[in-house]
Design a protein around this motif. Structure first.
Motif, mmCIF file in Angstrom:
data_model
loop_
_atom_site.group_PDB
_atom_site.id
_atom_site.type_symbol
_atom_site.label_atom_id
_atom_site.label_comp_id
_atom_site.label_asym_id
_atom_site.label_seq_id
_atom_site.Cartn_x
_atom_site.Cartn_y
_atom_site.Cartn_z
ATOM 1 N N UNK A 25 0.811 -1.224 0.000
ATOM 2 C CA UNK A 25 0.000 0.000 0.000
ATOM 3 C C UNK A 25 0.841 1.268 0.000
ATOM 4 N N UNK A 26 1.725 1.395 0.981
ATOM 5 C CA UNK A 26 2.454 2.653 1.127
ATOM 6 C C UNK A 26 3.535 2.845 0.066
ATOM 7 N N UNK A 27 3.958 1.761 -0.545
ATOM 8 C CA UNK A 27 5.026 1.859 -1.545
ATOM 9 C C UNK A 27 4.481 1.997 -2.961
ATOM 10 N N UNK A 28 3.170 2.188 -3.101
ATOM 11 C CA UNK A 28 2.570 2.317 -4.434
ATOM 12 C C UNK A 28 2.662 3.756 -4.928
ATOM 13 N N UNK A 29 2.719 3.945 -6.241
ATOM 14 C CA UNK A 29 2.766 5.315 -6.790
ATOM 15 C C UNK A 29 1.548 6.150 -6.385
ATOM 16 N N UNK A 30 0.371 5.479 -6.268
ATOM 17 C CA UNK A 30 -0.847 6.211 -5.912
ATOM 18 C C UNK A 30 -0.705 6.833 -4.519
ATOM 19 N N UNK A 31 -0.228 6.023 -3.570
ATOM 20 C CA UNK A 31 -0.105 6.537 -2.208
ATOM 21 C C UNK A 31 1.003 7.586 -2.107
ATOM 22 N N UNK A 32 2.113 7.348 -2.813
ATOM 23 C CA UNK A 32 3.208 8.315 -2.756
ATOM 24 C C UNK A 32 2.780 9.662 -3.331
ATOM 25 N N UNK A 33 1.911 9.615 -4.370
ATOM 26 C CA UNK A 33 1.397 10.860 -4.932
ATOM 27 C C UNK A 33 0.521 11.608 -3.938
ATOM 28 N N UNK A 34 -0.338 10.858 -3.236
ATOM 29 C CA UNK A 34 -1.198 11.484 -2.212
ATOM 30 C C UNK A 34 -0.341 12.019 -1.072
ATOM 31 N N UNK A 35 0.703 11.272 -0.701
ATOM 32 C CA UNK A 35 1.570 11.666 0.404
ATOM 33 C C UNK A 35 2.289 12.987 0.110
ATOM 34 N N UNK A 36 2.649 13.204 -1.154
ATOM 35 C CA UNK A 36 3.300 14.464 -1.524
ATOM 36 C C UNK A 36 2.347 15.642 -1.332
ATOM 37 N N UNK A 37 1.074 15.415 -1.684
ATOM 38 C CA UNK A 37 0.090 16.496 -1.536
ATOM 39 C C UNK A 37 -0.278 16.711 -0.079
ATOM 40 N N UNK A 38 -0.270 15.629 0.698
ATOM 41 C CA UNK A 38 -0.660 15.724 2.111
ATOM 42 C C UNK A 38 0.422 15.059 2.970
ATOM 43 N N UNK A 39 1.475 15.770 3.299
ATOM 44 C CA UNK A 39 2.597 15.170 4.049
ATOM 45 C C UNK A 39 2.201 14.601 5.412
ATOM 46 N N UNK A 40 1.141 15.151 6.014
ATOM 47 C CA UNK A 40 0.737 14.690 7.346
ATOM 48 C C UNK A 40 -0.061 13.385 7.296
ATOM 49 N N UNK A 41 -0.481 12.975 6.105
ATOM 50 C CA UNK A 41 -1.282 11.758 5.975
ATOM 51 C C UNK A 41 -0.446 10.537 6.342
ATOM 52 N N UNK A 42 -1.012 9.657 7.175
ATOM 53 C CA UNK A 42 -0.304 8.445 7.573
ATOM 54 C C UNK A 42 -1.309 7.450 8.134
ATOM 55 N N UNK A 43 -0.999 6.160 8.049
ATOM 56 C CA UNK A 43 -1.890 5.142 8.618
ATOM 57 C C UNK A 43 -1.129 3.847 8.829
ATOM 58 N N UNK A 44 -1.591 3.065 9.785
ATOM 59 C CA UNK A 44 -1.090 1.716 10.051
ATOM 60 C C UNK A 44 -2.233 0.875 10.571
ATOM 61 N N UNK A 45 -2.152 -0.425 10.335
ATOM 62 C CA UNK A 45 -3.182 -1.349 10.804
ATOM 63 C C UNK A 45 -2.752 -2.005 12.117
#
Length: 799
Positions: free
Chosen positions: A246-266
């Protein structure tokens, strides 16, 4: 000898009927409260404990931070995480998806019945303990047209016939589809987080997501670990898998750049903790969660009430013992030993306590149905039949017997016969012990009274809060999903009646907004969107702050209206009218044509109003209809709505609610607690007054000759009554001084849980204090006046 003890005890109880009844009543009420609350707490703590695999079952939850950096704690997931964790982590034995699908229509002949549906994959029967009365647990939900029903549903639809292989017609996505009964399950216990009547295979009637979608949340995932698996190790492996998939996907990395504070764990939450979860709660068709502090509060209230009931019992026993001093003297003169007198007193105390326990059980049996309604449970008296609770009540019985009987037995039996027969027996006139007990009683009672007043005001505040619109006299009903084209026809048919003032339609219920990300230029915000027709704003009396409402035909517009919170979140310092916002979910650009005030469509417990977009999506399907009616002609309006509904949709049942009732339901838990605390405070003040009555009686009996002397010397009834009453009012005033700061602090802390709350006011303390003083005056005054009006000759003649 024992027979004589029992006979004497019964004679004494019958000779003093009023005191006996007061004693038994006070104790039985206290014990009944303890029993009822013990039932509640035992049920709360026993949730899901029937599951054999319970210690190995965990709920998959997600923690992290939202795009704006605020904390996120979520118990819903997509179907991807649990599925992939099972494949990648050896310590996970199996997983189960559970999704509550709400109500669906079931066809029974020509009748349509609304029934709750739940969806799960077949592993539900291997993970959880839901015994099947008929059918194979391994294949019960294997096919997409399978359905598992409970024994109650089997009886309801098929009577005594074998339901296996029978076909149900169940409405799914607007169409009736056949489902074959493959198994009949035993009714899930009431103290189960998962309760179902119809259980359908996962995927039926639920949103379809790809298994690589980690970011949607529409179901609850449960994971069962292998025996001996290390929880900490499994969670570490989950973090590694989450990063890889999940976190290593291009989709998530793109969202992470726009929202640096975004984070999650299960993480994994123990299944036995779900019902009393402090962070996540439940939903999605699961049994509503509770809060552990509710059990603590109820337990404290039970102990308080029992404590003041026992205090009352002891004080009244002491009061009665004083009147028996001459009886004791006679017994000692004719040869009675001190040991026999102690046994006599303890035996009478035990008999009274035992009678109180029996009466308490009868009270519980009588009150249990109403208590179940109040608590929202299905408690049964047999919950009390276990070693812990039986042991608790035996201890209470023994301790109460000793406390109430031992002191008078030991003290009075030790006096010389001459003292008792000539009335020269003197107890401690100051009676610090009894007075201290009364102070404690009133402190507890005042604490609960102040709590009741605060809760009453807070609940009233929530119910009458200005929500930013007018919810009065609005009927809310849902149209069937496969009859949406009839909305306009239905609306026009209603507007012909003079007592139906306005009608508006929404895509979802008023408190069921969807969420989405919105973008305008280089700014983004999380917001909720709500599809409404042109009449929504005027019907709800929502005024425009800027701009205007919808004017084009619904479905043709590319316009939207936003609330003030949306304007603030976007940082629009200029005129917001004309700005373009894009719904990131459907990439649809919308032009802002108006701004409305922030209005509360959801519970005030959710906090301040967030950004909201009022939209009219193309081909909007208005399922939720709100109808404002004439308050003076409610019955006519409801009958007319029913008649028009039956004309257009004759095959579907007619169900409606008033919007005010739906809003009040959001605070049902607060209302339940208000009622529980109110009842508790009434019980405590009643029992406290009984204790005060006993202490006043004891004190007056010790001052009979003093009162006689004062009357002979010219004291009036008023003078004597004031003298006797004033001493006890000091105790009540002391109780107020102690209870006020304690209650103030506790209720102020309780109010902190409410985003919208009242402020603590001194008048609440003053009202509670004044009420307590008045009750005390009435309680003591009756005895004081009676003593003051007595003939002094009767009290002085022995001198």
């Amino acid at each position: 000898m024992i027979k004589n003890y029992i006979k004497t005890a019964i004679n004494n109880m019958m000779r003093n009927k009023v005191y006996t009844l007061i004693n038994i009543f006070g104790l039985s009420i206290g014990l009944a409260c303890v029993m009822l609350i013990t039932l509640y707490i035992r049920d709360e703590l026993s949730f899901d404990r029937f599951n054999v695999n319970g210690p190995r079952i965990y709920r998959l939850v997600m923690d992290g931070h939202t795009p704006d950096g605020s904390e996120m704690h979520q118990s819903f997931t997509s179907d991807a995480p649990a599925n992939i964790f099972k494949d990648q982590i050896p310590g996970i034995e199996s997983f189960c998806w559970v999704n509550g699908g709400g109500e669906s229509l079931v066809r029974k002949g020509s009748e349509l019945i609304s029934e709750p549906m739940m969806y799960a994959n077949n592993s539900i029967f291997s993970i959880f303990t839901f015994p099947l009365l008929q059918g194979n647990a391994k294949t019960a939900l294997k096919e997409p047209d399978d359905v598992v029903i409970t024994e109650d549903i089997a009886k309801k639809y098929f009577g005594d016939a074998n339901p296996i292989g029978k076909v149900f017609q169940i409405n799914q996505e607007g169409k009736f589809k056949p489902y074959i009964v493959t198994a009949v399950a035993k009714n899930p216990p009431f103290n189960s987080t998962i309760r179902f009547k119809f259980l359908l295979p996962m995927g039926t009637g639920t949103p379809q997501y790809k298994t690589d979608d980690w970011f949607s949340s529409y179901l609850t995932s449960f994971i069962c670990l292998r025996p001996g698996a290390n929880l900490k190790r499994v969670e570490q492996q989950m973090a590694q898998v989450t990063y890889r998939y999940a976190k290593n996907t291009p989709e998530y990395q793109g969202i992470k750049k726009r929202f640096p504070k975004l984070d999650f764990d299960f993480h994994l939450e123990p299944y036995f903790d779900v019902h009393l979860s402090k962070v996540y709660g439940t939903g999605n068709g699961l049994t509503p969660s509770s809060k552990s502090n509710y059990s603590y509060i109820l337990g404290g209230i039970a102990l308080f009430i029992l404590f003041i009931a026992c205090i009352n019992f002891i004080n009244l026993s002491l009061s009665r013992a004083m009147r028996r001093s001459k009886e004791i003297g006679v017994r000692k003169v004719i040869g009675g030993s001190r040991r026999q007198l102690i046994i006599q007193f303890l035996g009478e105390s035990f008999l009274l306590s035992l009678t109180g326990c029996i009466v308490a059980i009868l009270i519980v049996i009588a009150c249990l149905p109403e208590f179940n309604k109040l608590s929202g449970k299905e408690l049964q008296l047999n919950y009390l039949v276990n070693d812990q609770t039986i042991g608790l009540f035996i201890i209470i019985l023994i301790v109460n017997t000793l406390l109430a009987g031992f002191y008078p037995a030991v003290v009075l039996s030790g006096f010389k016969p001459v003292q008792t027969l000539y009335g020269k027996l003197k107890m401690n006139s100051k009676n610090y012990f009894g007075k201290s007990l009364v102070v404690v009683q009133f402190v507890v009672a005042l604490f609960l009274i102040i709590g009741t007043l605060v809760m009453q005001r807070q609940f009233s505040y929530l119910i009458h809060f200005d929500l930013g619109y007018n919810p009065q006299n609005i009927v809310d009903l849902q149209l069937p999903q496969d009859n949406n084209p009839n909305y306009e026809v239905f609306k026009n048919s209603l507007l012909k009646y003079p007592f139906i003032r306005q009608v508006s339609g929404q895509q979802v219920s008023f408190n069921g907004m969807y969420g989405s990300m919105y973008k305008s230029g280089d700014k983004e915000t999380q917001g909720s969107y709500f599809d409404v027709d042109n009449d929504f704003l005027s019907q709800m009396n929502i005024t425009m702050v800027k701009g205007h409402g919808f004017r084009s035909v619904a479905g043709d517009t590319t316009e939207c209206i936003v609330n003030q919170a949306f304007v603030k979140a976007m940082g629009w310092n200029d005129d917001p009218i004309g700005h373009i916002v894009i719904n990131e979910q459907n990439k649809r650009p919308l032009t802002v044509i108006g701004v409305v005030p922030d209005f509360h469509s959801t519970s005030l417990l959710n906090g301040s109003v967030g950004p909201v977009v009022l939209d009219q999506t193309p081909r909007a399907e208005y399922r939720d209809v709100m109808i404002r009616i004439d308050p003076n002609q409610k019955e006519k309006a409801i009958n007319a709505i029913h008649a028009e509904y039956r004309k257009i949709i004759p095959q579907y049942p007619f169900n409606y609610n008033f919007l005010t009732d739906e809003l009040a339901l959001q605070y049902s838990q607060t209302d339940h607690w208000k009622q529980i605390i109110t009842i508790s405070s009434i019980m405590s003040i009643v029992i406290s007054c009984l204790g005060l009555f006993g202490l006043a009686t004891l004190a007056i009996e010790q001052r009979v000759k003093e009162i006689g002397v004062r009357k002979v010397l010219g004291a009036s009834v008023g003078d004597i009554s004031s003298l006797l009453t004033l001493n006890f009012l000091k105790l009540v005033l002391l109780s107020i001084i102690i209870a006020a700061p304690l209650a103030w602090y506790a209720m102020d802390k309780w109010l902190q849980d409410y985003p919208y709350r009242i402020s603590m006011n001194m008048w609440i303390i003053l009202i509670a204090g004044a009420g307590s003083v008045l009750i005390a005056v009435l309680t003591i005054g009756s005895q004081a006046i009676k003593a003051a009006m007595a003939n002094p000759v009767n009290s002085l003649r022995s001198e």
